[in-house]
Design a protein around this motif. Structure first.
Motif, PDB file in Angstrom:
ATOM      1  N   ARG A 124      53.704  44.182 -23.507  1.00 50.50           N
ATOM      2  CA  ARG A 124      54.405  42.941 -23.148  1.00 50.50           C
ATOM      3  C   ARG A 124      53.508  41.932 -22.443  1.00 50.50           C
ATOM      4  N   ASP A 125      52.410  42.416 -21.833  1.00 55.26           N
ATOM      5  CA  ASP A 125      51.529  41.469 -21.131  1.00 55.26           C
ATOM      6  C   ASP A 125      50.318  41.058 -21.976  1.00 55.26           C
ATOM      7  N   ASN A 126      50.308  41.433 -23.255  1.00 53.92           N
ATOM      8  CA  ASN A 126      49.168  41.084 -24.107  1.00 53.92           C
ATOM      9  C   ASN A 126      49.445  39.755 -24.819  1.00 53.92           C
ATOM     10  N   ASP A 127      49.340  38.668 -24.031  1.00 58.99           N
ATOM     11  CA  ASP A 127      49.722  37.348 -24.545  1.00 58.99           C
ATOM     12  C   ASP A 127      48.913  36.931 -25.777  1.00 58.99           C
ATOM     13  N   GLY A 128      47.605  37.245 -25.769  1.00 67.44           N
ATOM     14  CA  GLY A 128      46.745  36.824 -26.879  1.00 67.44           C
ATOM     15  C   GLY A 128      47.182  37.460 -28.190  1.00 67.44           C
ATOM     16  N   ALA A 129      47.405  38.778 -28.165  1.00 69.27           N
ATOM     17  CA  ALA A 129      47.810  39.482 -29.380  1.00 69.27           C
ATOM     18  C   ALA A 129      49.197  39.011 -29.823  1.00 69.27           C
ATOM     19  N   LEU A 130      50.094  38.808 -28.855  1.00 75.73           N
ATOM     20  CA  LEU A 130      51.450  38.341 -29.194  1.00 75.73           C
ATOM     21  C   LEU A 130      51.402  36.999 -29.926  1.00 75.73           C
ATOM     22  N   ARG A 131      50.565  36.098 -29.395  1.00 77.55           N
ATOM     23  CA  ARG A 131      50.427  34.778 -30.019  1.00 77.55           C
ATOM     24  C   ARG A 131      49.940  34.913 -31.460  1.00 77.55           C
ATOM     25  N   GLY A 137      53.840  35.291 -38.292  1.00 80.39           N
ATOM     26  CA  GLY A 137      55.200  35.485 -38.794  1.00 80.39           C
ATOM     27  C   GLY A 137      55.924  36.709 -38.262  1.00 80.39           C
ATOM     28  N   TYR A 138      55.355  37.388 -37.288  1.00 74.80           N
ATOM     29  CA  TYR A 138      56.036  38.555 -36.696  1.00 74.80           C
ATOM     30  C   TYR A 138      57.039  38.078 -35.645  1.00 74.80           C
ATOM     31  N   GLU A 139      58.198  38.752 -35.617  1.00 73.25           N
ATOM     32  CA  GLU A 139      59.255  38.370 -34.670  1.00 73.25           C
ATOM     33  C   GLU A 139      59.656  39.569 -33.826  1.00 73.25           C
ATOM     34  N   ARG A 140      59.997  39.274 -32.576  1.00 69.65           N
ATOM     35  CA  ARG A 140      60.410  40.357 -31.670  1.00 69.65           C
ATOM     36  C   ARG A 140      61.781  40.878 -32.066  1.00 69.65           C
ATOM     37  N   ILE A 141      61.910  42.192 -32.235  1.00 68.14           N
ATOM     38  CA  ILE A 141      63.223  42.761 -32.570  1.00 68.14           C
ATOM     39  C   ILE A 141      63.641  43.836 -31.573  1.00 68.14           C
ATOM     40  N   GLY A 142      62.789  44.139 -30.608  1.00 70.19           N
ATOM     41  CA  GLY A 142      63.173  45.162 -29.645  1.00 70.19           C
ATOM     42  C   GLY A 142      62.075  45.418 -28.638  1.00 70.19           C
ATOM     43  N   THR A 143      62.367  46.344 -27.760  1.00 74.55           N
ATOM     44  CA  THR A 143      61.376  46.726 -26.744  1.00 74.55           C
ATOM     45  C   THR A 143      61.235  48.248 -26.764  1.00 74.55           C
ATOM     46  N   ASP A 144      60.167  48.702 -26.139  1.00 78.01           N
ATOM     47  CA  ASP A 144      59.914  50.134 -26.084  1.00 78.01           C
ATOM     48  C   ASP A 144      59.201  50.428 -24.762  1.00 78.01           C
ATOM     49  N   LEU A 145      59.443  51.594 -24.207  1.00 78.02           N
ATOM     50  CA  LEU A 145      58.760  51.930 -22.954  1.00 78.02           C
ATOM     51  C   LEU A 145      57.272  52.185 -23.193  1.00 78.02           C
ATOM     52  N   SER A 164      56.309  47.769 -24.200  1.00 72.69           N
ATOM     53  CA  SER A 164      55.909  46.973 -25.363  1.00 72.69           C
ATOM     54  C   SER A 164      57.078  46.220 -25.981  1.00 72.69           C
ATOM     55  N   TYR A 165      56.728  45.217 -26.777  1.00 71.67           N
ATOM     56  CA  TYR A 165      57.687  44.606 -27.688  1.00 71.67           C
ATOM     57  C   TYR A 165      57.478  45.232 -29.063  1.00 71.67           C
ATOM     58  N   ILE A 166      58.557  45.392 -29.785  1.00 74.87           N
ATOM     59  CA  ILE A 166      58.455  45.792 -31.190  1.00 74.87           C
ATOM     60  C   ILE A 166      58.611  44.515 -32.017  1.00 74.87           C
ATOM     61  N   LEU A 167      57.641  44.249 -32.865  1.00 77.18           N
ATOM     62  CA  LEU A 167      57.664  43.056 -33.712  1.00 77.18           C
ATOM     63  C   LEU A 167      57.854  43.467 -35.171  1.00 77.18           C
ATOM     64  N   GLU A 168      58.505  42.587 -35.909  1.00 80.16           N
ATOM     65  CA  GLU A 168      58.785  42.870 -37.324  1.00 80.16           C
ATOM     66  C   GLU A 168      58.394  41.668 -38.184  1.00 80.16           C
TER      67      GLU A 168
END
Ligand SMILES: CC(C)(COP(=O)(O)OP(=O)(O)OC[C@H]1O[C@@H](n2cnc3c(N)ncnc32)[C@H](O)[C@@H]1OP(=O)(O)O)[C@@H](O)C(=O)NCCC(=O)NCCS
Length: 183
Positions: A124-131, A137-145, A164-168
């Motif tokens: 969740r704190d990996n802003d660069g990879a998330l961006r 085109g990946y979208e957040r659909i959930g979270t995981d411990l 983490s966020y789960i992206l789809e």
């Protein structure tokens, strides 16, 4: 960190070969993953996973792995799913498009396997990879411990806790409608 300029036209994204395995350890920085890499490689030989590397001037500068199947924390399990993980680019080669090329090439392999849904877990704190993922085109659909464990190169158990966020991402349809979308 000094940037080593890359001519993307000369970047080769290819399947990993056994001789590449030591290069994934980055001169010791990731030697604790040695057993994981070997296990992944065995499953790659069985066709369950795929390991891709980015090679530049005969040097492995990046990697991405694919699991042909889904993960326990998938909020919408679907048999057409693949999971992307272990994306990493050497620091001196970052921000030049190699990460994007690795992801796009992995997506090609996933489509060749007739799969059309891709998942990624990102801290969740990996802003660069998330961006990067959201731009592709990946979208957040959930979270995981993000709790998992492995045996390091000395055979010692190691515990990882990485919320983490789960992206789809749904890839262009190859002859089926995704089961969980209504359009
Ligand atoms: C995440 C990671 C793999 C990205 O690799 P990368 O090769 O830097 O990825 P890219 O170059 O394709 O994209 C990164 C950024 O560089 C930008 N970029 C790409 N080519 C560029 C260029 N020629 N000039 C300037 N910027 C460029 C991209 O637009 C992107 O910008 P953004 O941060 O605003 O999205 C890399 O930072 C890494 O290894 N991090 C550590 C491991 C990690 O966090 N992995 C992800 C785990 S889920």
């Amino acid at each position: 960190m000094r940037t080593l300029e890359v001519d993307l036209a000369k970047l080769n994204i290819r399947k990993l070969q056994a001789e590449d395995l030591p290069a994934l350890e980055w001169e010791g920085r990731f030697q604790h993953y040695r057993n994981l890499y070997l296990k992944t490689y065995e499953e790659y030989l069985q066709g369950v996973r795929l390991m891709l590397v980015a090679e530049y001037r005969r040097r492995v500068v990046g990697q991405i792995f694919i699991l042909f199947g889904t993960i326990e924390s998938d909020p919408r399990p679907d048999r057409f799913t693949a999971y992307l993980y272990s994306l990493r680019v050497r620091p001196a080669f970052r921000s030049q498009g190699i990460g994007e090329r690795l992801i796009l090439e992995a997506e090609n392999h996933i489509q060749q396997h007739k799969l059309s849904r891709v998942l990624i877990a990102v801290a969740r704190d990996n802003d660069g990879a998330l961006r990067l993922y959201e731009r592709l085109g990946y979208e957040r659909i959930g979270t995981d411990l993000g709790r998992w464990s492995y045996l390091d190169h000395n055979g010692h158990p190691q515990q990882v806790n990485e919320p983490s966020y789960i992206l789809e991402k749904l890839l262009p349809n190859r002859g089926r409608k995704p089961s969980h979308r209504w359009w």
